[in-house]
Write a protein that holds these residues in place. Sequence first.
Motif: not given
Length: 477
Positions: A290-297
């Motif tokens: 979830l963090k990676n998907l958020k960081d990658s926008q």
Amino acid sequence: MDKNLFIGREYEIRQLEKYRDSKESEFIIVYGRRRVGKTFLIKEFFDDKYDFHVTGLYKKPKKTQLKNFYLALQEYGSTIKKAPEDWLEAFSELKKLLKGIKEDRKKIIFIDELPWLDTRQSDFLAAFESFWNGWGAQQNDLMLVACGSATTWITKKILSDKGGLFNRAARRMYLMPFTLQETERYLVSRGIHWSRYDIVECYMTMGGIPYYLKLLDNELSYLANIDMVYFKRNGPLWDEFDHLYETLFGTSKGYLKIIEVLSGKKSGLTRKEIISETHLEDNGLLTEMLKNLKDSQFVRAYNTFGYDEKNVVYQLADYFTLFYLRFLKGRQNPDEHFWTHYLDNPAKSSWAGQTFEQVCKDHITQIKKAMGISALLTDISSWQGESESGKAQIDLVIDRRDRTTNICEIKFSVSEFAIDKDYEDRLKKKIQVFREVTKTRKALQLVMITTYGVRQNAHSGIMQSQVQMDDLFERSE
């Protein structure tokens, strides 16, 4: 460098000029979504002239990466006779090459797709840290620029690293997609003069991704372009989805499960709901994804109005992904004129309404400017709730520090939007439920965000403010 080539990168150019002209060595990380224009920015800024340049190779082993690095060293004048055995030797040779340059100027090192060099058990990162920390950072005439689309790798291994590179990458540059205003300027620069309605709808299919926009043909209409890019057999974006997620997230099955369940939920899902829908384990791996998907926008994380951070709602925010999963996934031999033939289909109208909400959320700065509240501190959220008066859902809440909360209704229509008595009653009920559930004492003001405005009639007085499509094309401050 021809600045006329650049649209929407004025800030980044000023920063690069500043770093180039500084009196110390600089390490700059340029990262962002695949196809957003990172390599183009660096190549054009430096006129494709470097003292050393290498590009990592996707999914190639250590030996191949080192051979590629060796060939790059030779190209830039190294006398090395054979490929290095390991990365420590490779960076030692790079140091020798740079030391041999006697000119009194910044020496430019460009490593593109840096994450791809870090293959399994290669010890690349340790050697890279040794090169920069042990020598590069001590000089005053180096400019090391590293690019990468694998935002998760860059965030974890460089920007959040607690080891050798912690706080060493002092310059980080996240390249954002174009805004609507930048997209319009880019299209005009390529001889494409569409209505703003068509530009917005085009934006909803591919976002402000320069590479995708570059595929558009100025001799075709908007509809014909979407057919050509997406639906023509072996069209330019026909297989982009698989490449996009594989290059960003590697073994991406868990990511794809999250993306696919979010694509069908207009209002998004909480973490608990994502677990229920995907059957993924509630553990640290899910947190990381979830963090990676958020960081990658690719995913937007919103707090629900009136609740703490435990009630974060995750929404799919990548336009290309939304479009692909809605209209392309699983289609065998589709109609090559699908988008033109689909013009008046209710499913398309549903998609457009949902996606226009995403466009508005990505242009909050422009919306606040149109409302005359640019200087006000605000919190942006979504909300849904239920009281004795019924259920209500609000896709955009602007909570202001002047004891006012804006309830935003977003409508994508081909002409002026008309509020009739039934819709006015629904709006009143929505505001009532919001006040009952949140127990807010702030003034509640209804804002209508539409394409061509709200038609003035006996029911339009319910709104206190309105924002139109043209307002979204204003330049960001």
